[in-house]
Design a protein around this motif. Structure first.
Motif, PDB file in Angstrom:
ATOM      1  N   PRO A  80      31.080 106.783   0.596  1.00  0.00           N
ATOM      2  CA  PRO A  80      31.255 107.871  -0.550  1.00  0.00           C
ATOM      3  C   PRO A  80      29.706 108.752  -0.490  1.00  0.00           C
ATOM      4  O   PRO A  80      28.647 108.262  -0.190  1.00  0.00           O
ATOM      5  CB  PRO A  80      31.369 107.001  -1.911  1.00  0.00           C
ATOM      6  N   ILE A  81      30.101 109.932  -0.919  1.00  0.00           N
ATOM      7  CA  ILE A  81      29.069 110.849  -1.155  1.00  0.00           C
ATOM      8  C   ILE A  81      29.016 111.679  -2.399  1.00  0.00           C
ATOM      9  O   ILE A  81      30.166 112.119  -2.695  1.00  0.00           O
ATOM     10  CB  ILE A  81      28.876 111.837   0.021  1.00  0.00           C
ATOM     11  N   TYR A  82      27.852 111.782  -3.089  1.00  0.00           N
ATOM     12  CA  TYR A  82      27.767 112.438  -4.286  1.00  0.00           C
ATOM     13  C   TYR A  82      26.668 113.392  -4.101  1.00  0.00           C
ATOM     14  O   TYR A  82      25.504 113.186  -4.104  1.00  0.00           O
ATOM     15  CB  TYR A  82      27.393 111.605  -5.518  1.00  0.00           C
ATOM     16  N   CYS A  83      27.079 114.910  -3.925  1.00  0.00           N
ATOM     17  CA  CYS A  83      26.109 115.840  -3.521  1.00  0.00           C
ATOM     18  C   CYS A  83      24.942 116.006  -4.761  1.00  0.00           C
ATOM     19  O   CYS A  83      25.394 116.062  -5.791  1.00  0.00           O
ATOM     20  CB  CYS A  83      26.938 117.188  -2.946  1.00  0.00           C
ATOM     21  N   THR A  84      23.775 116.266  -4.287  1.00  0.00           N
ATOM     22  CA  THR A  84      22.782 116.679  -5.165  1.00  0.00           C
ATOM     23  C   THR A  84      22.146 118.062  -5.013  1.00  0.00           C
ATOM     24  O   THR A  84      21.300 118.343  -5.707  1.00  0.00           O
ATOM     25  CB  THR A  84      21.545 115.646  -4.970  1.00  0.00           C
ATOM     26  N   GLY A  85      22.596 118.831  -3.519  1.00  0.00           N
ATOM     27  CA  GLY A  85      21.952 119.909  -3.382  1.00  0.00           C
ATOM     28  C   GLY A  85      20.694 119.449  -2.697  1.00  0.00           C
ATOM     29  O   GLY A  85      20.245 120.535  -2.040  1.00  0.00           O
ATOM     30  N   GLU A  86      20.195 118.583  -2.640  1.00  0.00           N
ATOM     31  CA  GLU A  86      19.042 117.770  -1.628  1.00  0.00           C
ATOM     32  C   GLU A  86      19.354 117.160  -0.488  1.00  0.00           C
ATOM     33  O   GLU A  86      20.542 116.525  -0.635  1.00  0.00           O
ATOM     34  CB  GLU A  86      18.146 117.296  -2.968  1.00  0.00           C
ATOM     35  N   PRO A  87      18.398 117.027   0.342  1.00  0.00           N
ATOM     36  CA  PRO A  87      18.954 116.128   1.441  1.00  0.00           C
ATOM     37  C   PRO A  87      18.789 114.640   0.988  1.00  0.00           C
ATOM     38  O   PRO A  87      18.075 114.382   0.041  1.00  0.00           O
ATOM     39  CB  PRO A  87      17.418 116.140   2.337  1.00  0.00           C
ATOM     40  N   GLN A  88      19.824 113.945   1.607  1.00  0.00           N
ATOM     41  CA  GLN A  88      19.885 112.690   0.835  1.00  0.00           C
ATOM     42  C   GLN A  88      20.371 111.804   2.167  1.00  0.00           C
ATOM     43  O   GLN A  88      20.844 112.175   3.411  1.00  0.00           O
ATOM     44  CB  GLN A  88      20.829 112.399  -0.141  1.00  0.00           C
ATOM     45  N   VAL A  89      20.277 110.486   1.876  1.00  0.00           N
ATOM     46  CA  VAL A  89      20.715 109.358   2.867  1.00  0.00           C
ATOM     47  C   VAL A  89      21.859 108.483   2.294  1.00  0.00           C
ATOM     48  O   VAL A  89      21.927 108.029   1.412  1.00  0.00           O
ATOM     49  CB  VAL A  89      19.425 108.584   3.453  1.00  0.00           C
ATOM     50  N   VAL A  90      22.889 108.319   3.190  1.00  0.00           N
ATOM     51  CA  VAL A  90      24.062 107.643   2.841  1.00  0.00           C
ATOM     52  C   VAL A  90      24.192 106.740   3.851  1.00  0.00           C
ATOM     53  O   VAL A  90      24.203 107.113   5.188  1.00  0.00           O
ATOM     54  CB  VAL A  90      25.136 108.546   2.683  1.00  0.00           C
ATOM     55  N   THR A  91      24.770 105.506   3.397  1.00  0.00           N
ATOM     56  CA  THR A  91      25.023 104.362   4.502  1.00  0.00           C
ATOM     57  C   THR A  91      26.380 103.829   4.456  1.00  0.00           C
ATOM     58  O   THR A  91      27.018 103.531   3.204  1.00  0.00           O
ATOM     59  CB  THR A  91      24.055 103.244   4.271  1.00  0.00           C
ATOM     60  N   GLY A  92      26.965 103.909   5.602  1.00  0.00           N
ATOM     61  CA  GLY A  92      28.482 103.625   5.661  1.00  0.00           C
ATOM     62  C   GLY A  92      28.711 102.302   6.642  1.00  0.00           C
ATOM     63  O   GLY A  92      27.944 102.306   7.841  1.00  0.00           O
ATOM     64  N   ARG A  93      29.658 101.385   6.311  1.00  0.00           N
ATOM     65  CA  ARG A  93      30.017 100.158   7.417  1.00  0.00           C
ATOM     66  C   ARG A  93      31.078 100.717   8.137  1.00  0.00           C
ATOM     67  O   ARG A  93      32.074 100.892   7.633  1.00  0.00           O
ATOM     68  CB  ARG A  93      29.946  99.055   6.320  1.00  0.00           C
ATOM     69  N   VAL A  94      30.875 100.455   9.478  1.00  0.00           N
ATOM     70  CA  VAL A  94      31.829 100.474  10.430  1.00  0.00           C
ATOM     71  C   VAL A  94      32.437  99.088  10.640  1.00  0.00           C
ATOM     72  O   VAL A  94      31.423  98.186  11.349  1.00  0.00           O
ATOM     73  CB  VAL A  94      31.532 101.357  11.491  1.00  0.00           C
ATOM     74  N   PHE A  95      33.657  98.713  10.518  1.00  0.00           N
ATOM     75  CA  PHE A  95      34.064  97.472  11.073  1.00  0.00           C
ATOM     76  C   PHE A  95      34.670  97.696  12.358  1.00  0.00           C
ATOM     77  O   PHE A  95      35.654  98.383  12.719  1.00  0.00           O
ATOM     78  CB  PHE A  95      35.000  96.788   9.935  1.00  0.00           C
ATOM     79  N   ALA A  96      34.307  96.512  13.100  1.00  0.00           N
ATOM     80  CA  ALA A  96      35.001  96.433  14.514  1.00  0.00           C
ATOM     81  C   ALA A  96      36.565  96.273  14.416  1.00  0.00           C
ATOM     82  O   ALA A  96      37.001  95.461  13.440  1.00  0.00           O
ATOM     83  CB  ALA A  96      34.313  95.328  15.398  1.00  0.00           C
ATOM     84  N   GLU A  97      37.052  96.822  15.176  1.00  0.00           N
ATOM     85  CA  GLU A  97      38.858  96.634  15.134  1.00  0.00           C
ATOM     86  C   GLU A  97      39.154  95.192  15.279  1.00  0.00           C
ATOM     87  O   GLU A  97      38.494  94.442  16.220  1.00  0.00           O
ATOM     88  CB  GLU A  97      39.411  97.519  16.463  1.00  0.00           C
ATOM     89  N   ALA A  98      40.322  94.447  14.372  1.00  0.00           N
ATOM     90  CA  ALA A  98      40.509  93.396  14.633  1.00  0.00           C
ATOM     91  C   ALA A  98      40.965  93.250  15.809  1.00  0.00           C
ATOM     92  O   ALA A  98      41.726  93.830  16.308  1.00  0.00           O
ATOM     93  CB  ALA A  98      41.423  93.159  13.415  1.00  0.00           C
ATOM     94  N   GLY A  99      40.752  91.960  16.291  1.00  0.00           N
ATOM     95  CA  GLY A  99      41.105  91.575  17.832  1.00  0.00           C
ATOM     96  C   GLY A  99      40.446  92.196  18.932  1.00  0.00           C
ATOM     97  O   GLY A  99      40.752  92.031  20.257  1.00  0.00           O
ATOM     98  N   GLY A 100      39.701  93.313  18.656  1.00  0.00           N
ATOM     99  CA  GLY A 100      38.864  94.131  19.784  1.00  0.00           C
ATOM    100  C   GLY A 100      37.529  93.597  19.982  1.00  0.00           C
ATOM    101  O   GLY A 100      37.183  92.152  19.632  1.00  0.00           O
ATOM    102  N   LEU A 101      36.736  94.346  20.572  1.00  0.00           N
ATOM    103  CA  LEU A 101      35.298  93.819  21.203  1.00  0.00           C
ATOM    104  C   LEU A 101      34.425  93.934  19.758  1.00  0.00           C
ATOM    105  O   LEU A 101      34.407  94.949  19.012  1.00  0.00           O
ATOM    106  CB  LEU A 101      35.075  94.659  22.178  1.00  0.00           C
ATOM    107  N   ALA A 102      33.340  93.288  19.809  1.00  0.00           N
ATOM    108  CA  ALA A 102      32.176  93.301  18.939  1.00  0.00           C
ATOM    109  C   ALA A 102      31.339  94.338  19.310  1.00  0.00           C
ATOM    110  O   ALA A 102      31.271  94.500  20.643  1.00  0.00           O
ATOM    111  CB  ALA A 102      31.531  91.964  18.758  1.00  0.00           C
ATOM    112  N   PHE A 103      30.378  95.023  18.470  1.00  0.00           N
ATOM    113  CA  PHE A 103      29.540  95.756  18.800  1.00  0.00           C
ATOM    114  C   PHE A 103      28.168  95.033  19.223  1.00  0.00           C
ATOM    115  O   PHE A 103      28.053  93.760  19.003  1.00  0.00           O
ATOM    116  CB  PHE A 103      29.011  96.771  17.856  1.00  0.00           C
ATOM    117  N   HIS A 104      27.285  95.913  20.068  1.00  0.00           N
ATOM    118  CA  HIS A 104      26.086  95.159  20.641  1.00  0.00           C
ATOM    119  C   HIS A 104      25.083  96.210  20.666  1.00  0.00           C
ATOM    120  O   HIS A 104      25.369  97.382  20.505  1.00  0.00           O
ATOM    121  CB  HIS A 104      26.508  94.483  22.040  1.00  0.00           C
TER     122      HIS A 104
END
Length: 135
Positions: A80-104
């Protein structure tokens, strides 16, 4: 003659309205600045630096692809992002596809869309970054 001048004026005005940037597109940007492994590659936390006009809210749709031998690890996520008009940092989690390969650890391609809305309109911004996944 008046009709021609009025037509030209209306065309010029409509062109100005169509080409004028919306408040969101005028100042919005997004860039993935870091990626960190989570749960031994089941997910990756992406850190996105962004600036957008105050008062807009939205969602960042995330995609991550990483080569693993002759195959590709793939995952999606949101933030989610809530804009402030100022530079900001947002963190989002990406989940590996089920049954697929893990990230490294290593290089991956992160891309996605930033959807920013207010009461009257929504604006969309795409980003595409190469990022190095760390532990």
């Amino acid at each position: 003659m008046r009709r021609i001048i009025a037509t030209i004026a209306l065309l010029g005005l409509s062109l100005f309205v169509v080409l004028a940037p919306t408040p969101a597109s005028a100042a919005s940007n997004a860039e993935v600045t870091s990626a960190t492994l989570v749960a031994r590659g089941v997910a990756v936390d992406l850190t996105i630096s962004t600036t957008c006009p105050d008062g807009l809210v939205g969602n960042i749709d995330l995609n991550l692809r990483q080569r693993s031998g002759d195959r590709v690890a793939y995952g999606t996520g949101t933030a989610p992002i809530y804009c402030t008009g100022e530079p900001q940092v947002v963190t989002g989690r990406v989940f590996a596809e089920a049954g697929g390969l893990a990230f490294h650890k290593g290089v991956a391609l992160a891309n996605g869309n930033v959807d920013l809305c207010e009461q009257e309109y929504c604006d969309y911004l795409q980003f595409n970054n190469t990022v190095r996944i760390t532990r």
